[in-house]
Design a protein around this motif. Sequence first.
Motif, PDB file in Angstrom:
ATOM      1  N   PRO A 167      11.232   3.630   9.085  1.00  0.00           N
ATOM      2  CA  PRO A 167      11.407   4.504  10.259  1.00  0.00           C
ATOM      3  C   PRO A 167      10.146   5.317  10.580  1.00  0.00           C
ATOM      4  N   LEU A 168       9.448   5.782   9.553  1.00  0.00           N
ATOM      5  CA  LEU A 168       8.207   6.526   9.753  1.00  0.00           C
ATOM      6  C   LEU A 168       7.146   5.630  10.392  1.00  0.00           C
ATOM      7  N   LEU A 169       7.013   4.412   9.895  1.00  0.00           N
ATOM      8  CA  LEU A 169       6.034   3.481  10.458  1.00  0.00           C
ATOM      9  C   LEU A 169       6.333   3.202  11.927  1.00  0.00           C
ATOM     10  N   ALA A 170       7.603   3.010  12.254  1.00  0.00           N
ATOM     11  CA  ALA A 170       7.983   2.744  13.644  1.00  0.00           C
ATOM     12  C   ALA A 170       7.623   3.938  14.527  1.00  0.00           C
ATOM     13  N   GLU A 171       7.930   5.139  14.060  1.00  0.00           N
ATOM     14  CA  GLU A 171       7.629   6.354  14.833  1.00  0.00           C
ATOM     15  C   GLU A 171       6.130   6.531  15.041  1.00  0.00           C
ATOM     16  N   LEU A 172       5.365   6.442  13.968  1.00  0.00           N
ATOM     17  CA  LEU A 172       3.924   6.686  14.063  1.00  0.00           C
ATOM     18  C   LEU A 172       3.188   5.567  14.798  1.00  0.00           C
ATOM     19  N   SER A 173       3.730   4.360  14.786  1.00  0.00           N
ATOM     20  CA  SER A 173       3.048   3.250  15.469  1.00  0.00           C
ATOM     21  C   SER A 173       3.116   3.382  16.986  1.00  0.00           C
ATOM     22  N   THR A 210      14.028  17.028   1.157  1.00  0.00           N
ATOM     23  CA  THR A 210      12.604  17.297   1.335  1.00  0.00           C
ATOM     24  C   THR A 210      12.326  18.382   2.364  1.00  0.00           C
ATOM     25  N   GLY A 211      13.342  19.023   2.868  1.00  0.00           N
ATOM     26  CA  GLY A 211      13.132  20.084   3.841  1.00  0.00           C
ATOM     27  C   GLY A 211      12.825  19.581   5.238  1.00  0.00           C
ATOM     28  N   GLY A 212      13.274  18.376   5.547  1.00  0.00           N
ATOM     29  CA  GLY A 212      13.114  17.856   6.904  1.00  0.00           C
ATOM     30  C   GLY A 212      12.457  16.501   7.005  1.00  0.00           C
ATOM     31  N   GLY A 213      11.801  16.052   5.968  1.00  0.00           N
ATOM     32  CA  GLY A 213      11.176  14.730   6.020  1.00  0.00           C
ATOM     33  C   GLY A 213       9.830  14.691   5.318  1.00  0.00           C
ATOM     34  N   TRP A 214       8.988  13.771   5.786  1.00  0.00           N
ATOM     35  CA  TRP A 214       7.660  13.568   5.199  1.00  0.00           C
ATOM     36  C   TRP A 214       6.719  14.678   5.668  1.00  0.00           C
ATOM     37  N   SER A 253      12.330  11.368   7.935  1.00  0.00           N
ATOM     38  CA  SER A 253      12.220  10.104   7.210  1.00  0.00           C
ATOM     39  C   SER A 253      13.120   9.040   7.832  1.00  0.00           C
ATOM     40  N   GLY A 254      14.078   9.483   8.646  1.00  0.00           N
ATOM     41  CA  GLY A 254      15.058   8.550   9.187  1.00  0.00           C
ATOM     42  C   GLY A 254      16.269   8.400   8.281  1.00  0.00           C
ATOM     43  N   PHE A 255      16.248   9.115   7.160  1.00  0.00           N
ATOM     44  CA  PHE A 255      17.356   9.085   6.203  1.00  0.00           C
ATOM     45  C   PHE A 255      17.824  10.515   5.989  1.00  0.00           C
ATOM     46  N   PRO A 256      18.982  10.906   6.550  1.00  0.00           N
ATOM     47  CA  PRO A 256      19.435  12.298   6.465  1.00  0.00           C
ATOM     48  C   PRO A 256      19.475  12.869   5.044  1.00  0.00           C
ATOM     49  N   SER A 257      19.907  12.086   4.064  1.00  0.00           N
ATOM     50  CA  SER A 257      19.981  12.624   2.702  1.00  0.00           C
ATOM     51  C   SER A 257      18.588  12.898   2.133  1.00  0.00           C
ATOM     52  N   LEU A 258      17.609  12.065   2.466  1.00  0.00           N
ATOM     53  CA  LEU A 258      16.238  12.308   2.019  1.00  0.00           C
ATOM     54  C   LEU A 258      15.656  13.518   2.746  1.00  0.00           C
ATOM     55  N   ASP A 259      15.901  13.618   4.043  1.00  0.00           N
ATOM     56  CA  ASP A 259      15.420  14.774   4.806  1.00  0.00           C
ATOM     57  C   ASP A 259      15.988  16.076   4.251  1.00  0.00           C
ATOM     58  N   GLY A 280      21.540   0.419  -3.353  1.00  0.00           N
ATOM     59  CA  GLY A 280      20.277   0.707  -2.679  1.00  0.00           C
ATOM     60  C   GLY A 280      19.297   1.353  -3.629  1.00  0.00           C
ATOM     61  N   LEU A 281      18.646   2.423  -3.156  1.00  0.00           N
ATOM     62  CA  LEU A 281      17.653   3.138  -3.971  1.00  0.00           C
ATOM     63  C   LEU A 281      18.201   4.484  -4.376  1.00  0.00           C
TER      64      LEU A 281
END
Length: 185
Positions: free
Chosen positions: A68-74, A43-47, A34-40, A184-185
Amino acid sequence: MNAEVKTELAVLLRQGVVWRGSSAGRASAAVITSGFPSLDEQTGGGWPRGALSEIFSPQGLGFSLLLPLLAELSRQQQWLTWVNPPHVPYAPALEARQVNIARVLLVKVRDTEQSLWAAEQALRSGNCSLVLLWVERVSATRIRRLQLAAEESNCMGILFRPLQQRQQASMAALRLQITPAGDGL
């Protein structure tokens, strides 16, 4: 995370109600950071790839989590399809976050049924790496159809829904509730 929340999460994980990425046996290749270590971490690593995720938030909060996901996938040759976004994406802001806007495909339709149909077709097409969908209401049956379409083509789907819809049953692989916080969120 406080001890009470960890205990509740552990109970839900044991019951199989909550999916926790790699702890459920998914390979690390089945997620994109996800580009966010705490979210990863949560979630077990990301999206999850090839799956539908849901983001529940008041008034569309949480989109920044996808940058970050949009940048990677684009960087790939597939489309990033946006179905009925609440606002026209601001290209200079996306470019500033390294999103290749030439890979962004906007789909605007008149009603929810058309939105769901367009998202399902995009997920099934094999030409998209990510499909983003904004809807107010959607049945559990339609969520399952979207999930199956994402699995079939290994496409990521992200469904943005109002916070008040979070109690509805869902077959989505990942469900996130986003609320504003002081920093933040």
